[in-house]
Design a protein around this motif. Structure first.
Motif, PDB file in Angstrom:
ATOM      1  N   UNK A  45      45.830  49.823  44.010  1.00 32.40           N
ATOM      2  CA  UNK A  45      44.914  49.238  44.699  1.00 32.40           C
ATOM      3  C   UNK A  45      44.040  48.411  44.109  1.00 32.40           C
ATOM      4  N   UNK A  46      42.948  48.561  44.233  1.00 28.25           N
ATOM      5  CA  UNK A  46      42.101  47.261  43.690  1.00 28.25           C
ATOM      6  C   UNK A  46      41.341  48.718  42.519  1.00 28.25           C
ATOM      7  N   UNK A  47      41.733  50.130  41.807  1.00 30.06           N
ATOM      8  CA  UNK A  47      40.622  50.936  41.842  1.00 30.06           C
ATOM      9  C   UNK A  47      41.430  51.633  40.740  1.00 30.06           C
ATOM     10  N   UNK A  48      40.671  51.426  39.585  1.00 28.72           N
ATOM     11  CA  UNK A  48      40.804  52.020  37.917  1.00 28.72           C
ATOM     12  C   UNK A  48      41.394  53.732  37.640  1.00 28.72           C
ATOM     13  N   UNK A  49      41.978  54.182  37.789  1.00 30.73           N
ATOM     14  CA  UNK A  49      41.285  55.225  37.344  1.00 30.73           C
ATOM     15  C   UNK A  49      41.836  56.123  36.049  1.00 30.73           C
ATOM     16  N   UNK A  50      40.705  56.573  35.982  1.00 31.77           N
ATOM     17  CA  UNK A  50      40.235  56.890  33.710  1.00 31.77           C
ATOM     18  C   UNK A  50      40.245  58.544  33.701  1.00 31.77           C
ATOM     19  N   UNK A  51      41.551  59.027  32.928  1.00 34.55           N
ATOM     20  CA  UNK A  51      42.084  59.721  33.010  1.00 34.55           C
ATOM     21  C   UNK A  51      41.673  60.250  30.657  1.00 34.55           C
TER      22      UNK A  51
ATOM     23  N   UNK B 128      48.366  44.086  38.202  1.00 41.36           N
ATOM     24  CA  UNK B 128      47.148  43.400  36.963  1.00 41.36           C
ATOM     25  C   UNK B 128      46.256  42.963  37.817  1.00 41.36           C
ATOM     26  N   UNK B 129      44.984  42.086  37.180  1.00 45.28           N
ATOM     27  CA  UNK B 129      43.996  41.725  37.604  1.00 45.28           C
ATOM     28  C   UNK B 129      43.783  40.553  36.480  1.00 45.28           C
ATOM     29  N   UNK B 130      43.277  38.895  36.894  1.00 44.14           N
ATOM     30  CA  UNK B 130      42.472  38.454  35.870  1.00 44.14           C
ATOM     31  C   UNK B 130      41.745  38.564  35.521  1.00 44.14           C
ATOM     32  N   UNK B 131      41.169  37.935  34.476  1.00 45.06           N
ATOM     33  CA  UNK B 131      40.214  38.093  34.421  1.00 45.06           C
ATOM     34  C   UNK B 131      38.972  37.155  35.146  1.00 45.06           C
ATOM     35  N   UNK B 132      37.509  37.572  35.182  1.00 43.33           N
ATOM     36  CA  UNK B 132      36.552  36.596  35.825  1.00 43.33           C
ATOM     37  C   UNK B 132      36.639  35.133  35.191  1.00 43.33           C
ATOM     38  N   UNK B 133      35.921  34.834  35.781  1.00 47.68           N
ATOM     39  CA  UNK B 133      35.541  33.298  35.609  1.00 47.68           C
ATOM     40  C   UNK B 133      34.279  31.813  36.503  1.00 47.68           C
ATOM     41  N   UNK B 134      34.083  30.918  35.743  1.00 51.05           N
ATOM     42  CA  UNK B 134      33.377  30.544  36.498  1.00 51.05           C
ATOM     43  C   UNK B 134      33.039  30.581  37.608  1.00 51.05           C
ATOM     44  N   UNK B 135      32.344  30.618  38.943  1.00 47.73           N
ATOM     45  CA  UNK B 135      32.858  30.646  39.793  1.00 47.73           C
ATOM     46  C   UNK B 135      30.669  31.225  40.806  1.00 47.73           C
ATOM     47  N   UNK B 136      30.332  30.575  41.179  1.00 45.66           N
ATOM     48  CA  UNK B 136      29.311  31.028  41.953  1.00 45.66           C
ATOM     49  C   UNK B 136      28.748  30.001  43.296  1.00 45.66           C
ATOM     50  N   UNK B 137      27.733  31.116  44.214  1.00 46.59           N
ATOM     51  CA  UNK B 137      27.218  30.305  44.772  1.00 46.59           C
ATOM     52  C   UNK B 137      25.799  29.142  44.975  1.00 46.59           C
ATOM     53  N   UNK B 138      25.695  28.628  45.104  1.00 47.30           N
ATOM     54  CA  UNK B 138      23.814  27.591  45.611  1.00 47.30           C
ATOM     55  C   UNK B 138      23.365  28.346  46.828  1.00 47.30           C
ATOM     56  N   UNK B 139      22.822  29.230  46.982  1.00 49.74           N
ATOM     57  CA  UNK B 139      21.391  28.848  48.577  1.00 49.74           C
ATOM     58  C   UNK B 139      20.640  27.852  48.383  1.00 49.74           C
ATOM     59  N   UNK B 140      20.821  27.269  48.948  1.00 51.53           N
ATOM     60  CA  UNK B 140      19.434  26.049  48.852  1.00 51.53           C
ATOM     61  C   UNK B 140      18.098  26.292  49.820  1.00 51.53           C
ATOM     62  N   UNK B 141      16.888  25.952  48.732  1.00 52.18           N
ATOM     63  CA  UNK B 141      15.715  25.823  50.135  1.00 52.18           C
ATOM     64  C   UNK B 141      15.963  25.536  51.253  1.00 52.18           C
ATOM     65  N   UNK B 142      16.645  24.895  51.805  1.00 55.40           N
ATOM     66  CA  UNK B 142      16.776  24.436  53.340  1.00 55.40           C
ATOM     67  C   UNK B 142      17.701  25.179  53.729  1.00 55.40           C
ATOM     68  N   UNK B 143      18.601  26.309  53.605  1.00 54.73           N
ATOM     69  CA  UNK B 143      19.085  27.307  54.083  1.00 54.73           C
ATOM     70  C   UNK B 143      20.431  26.591  53.999  1.00 54.73           C
TER      71      UNK B 143
END
Length: 401
Positions: free
Chosen positions: A392-398, A134-149
């Motif tokens: 694994x991390x694959x859903x097979x649709x039948x 089973x797998x949990x739903x997504x959540x608030x997460x992100x990456x900030x890439x700043x102008x200075x690298x």
């Protein structure tokens, strides 16, 4: 056809004893609007007579009362859908899972036995399922890439991380990054959400942008020119503050040379590279969609569709609130199973594989994005037209033959 026959078929389906011929007969009868009032009474009666010793979690109950799932070979267009049967929220526990499902978007009841309330896990908890993993739903997460690298993980950001960037704040509890109009040194920054992530950005002018899973927003730390210009990939919902002197422009870095211009409005843009169309959907206000030398002006409730490869801009009327359901924490399905599984794959960061003719199935419905993936798959399976396996991390649709 008498009410007795309809009641008999309803009871047979409810008790899971209906034959395939009886199921088809019931679906035909449920397309007749004159049968809907009687059906509502039976649904309510069924809820009131069930064993009160069992209960569903709040999140699941909300899904059941709003879901309208359809199986078939073609989706129902937005203009053809009918209002769902109103099922009042019960003030008492109930045992079976009742879910509306029919060709007309009305109500065909599916029954699913759930555990006793004392055995039910909390929403979001990982428990063994019939799929195994089973797998949990997504959540608030992100990456900030700043102008200075510099690159900052917004899930784990600290005040020290942002000390050098005046006017930049992060609310990790709400999943929100805010740039004030006094953000110090100027430059372009990018917020990127992974698969299984979402985030909200408050831009220097106060406009707000919601990013769906697998998306990015490139924006300046301050708007200094005539145009307030940003770039996106994936999907984003915008609430733009009005400023007639400084139009807001969204550029899509695709081969189609597209841009969207607004003054102040709410709209949604979907530009995933695994989708055949770039879709711009307007909720309020007005937007101008430009592709090459072609310009189309949208009104609320309209969607501009531009093929990702080649083709003109097409404008169609859509259910705009359904398009932006992801922002409100819901999957809003109105299409074939492949469209649905793309949404699920992005939100749970999973792969999808099809076995047999399962890819031809179509559904209409609403399911919470706060559920574990097994709960979403169970709700889809209740229509009887599809089944799933997880490897694994694959859903097979039948296809459910």
């Amino acid at each position: 056809m008498s009410d007795n026959r309809l009641k008999y078929l309803f009871a047979r389906y409810y008790e899971k004893t209906a034959t395939s011929q009886e199921r088809e007969e019931l679906m035909d009868l449920l397309q007749r609007t004159e049968n809907h009032p009687q059906l509502e009474q039976w649904i309510e009666a069924a809820l009131h007579t069930d064993n009160e010793a069992h209960a569903l979690p709040e999140e699941i109950t909300r899904d059941i009362l709003h879901a309208i799932l359809k199986t078939g070979n073609t989706p129902i267009a937005a203009s053809e859908t009918r209002p769902p049967v109103h099922i009042p929220r019960p003030a008492f526990p109930w045992k079976p899972l009742l879910i509306a499902a029919s060709l007309a978007g009305i109500a065909l009841l599916g029954l699913y036995e759930w555990y006793a309330a004392s055995d039910l896990p909390a929403i979001g908890a990982i428990q063994p399922t019939k799929y195994g993993a089973d797998f949990l739903p997504g959540k608030e997460k992100a990456r900030l890439s700043l102008f200075d690298g510099r690159v900052i993980d917004l899930e784990a950001v600290t005040h020290e991380d942002l000390a050098a960037y005046r006017g930049v704040t992060v609310d990790t509890a709400r999943g929100e990054l805010t740039y004030s109009s006094h953000s110090g040194e100027q430059g372009y920054n990018t917020v990127s959400t992974p698969l299984g992530g979402q985030y909200r950005v408050v831009l220097p002018d106060g406009s707000k942008v919601w990013l769906n899973a697998g998306s990015s927003l490139r924006f300046p730390s301050a708007f200094t020119g005539i145009r307030r210009q940003v770039e996106i990939t994936g999907e984003a919902y915008f609430e733009i503050l009005p400023d007639a002197a400084h139009p807001f422009v969204v550029k899509l870095p695709t081969k189609r040379n597209m841009e969207i211009t607004v003054l102040g409005t709410h709209f949604n843009v979907s530009s995933y590279i695994d989708e055949p169309l770039i879709r711009t959907t307007l909720l309020t206000g007005s937007v101008e969609v430009k592709q090459g030398n072609t310009v189309r002006i949208l009104s609320p409730g309209q969607q501009a569709q531009v093929p990702l490869s080649t083709g003109p801009i097409a404008v169609t009327n859509v259910d705009a609130e359904g398009v932006t359901a992801w922002k409100e924490g819901r999957f809003e399905f109105n299409g074939n199973i492949q469209d649905i599984m793309k949404q699920i794959a992005r939100w749970y960061n999973l792969e999808i594989e099809y076995d047999g003719n399962a890819s031809s199935k179509a559904f209409i419905g609403t399911i919470s994005r706060h559920n574990n993936v097994s709960e979403v798959l169970q709700l889809l399976e209740l229509t009887g037209g599809i089944k799933f396996e997880i490897t694994g991390r694959k859903i097979i649709v039948k296809a459910n033959s």
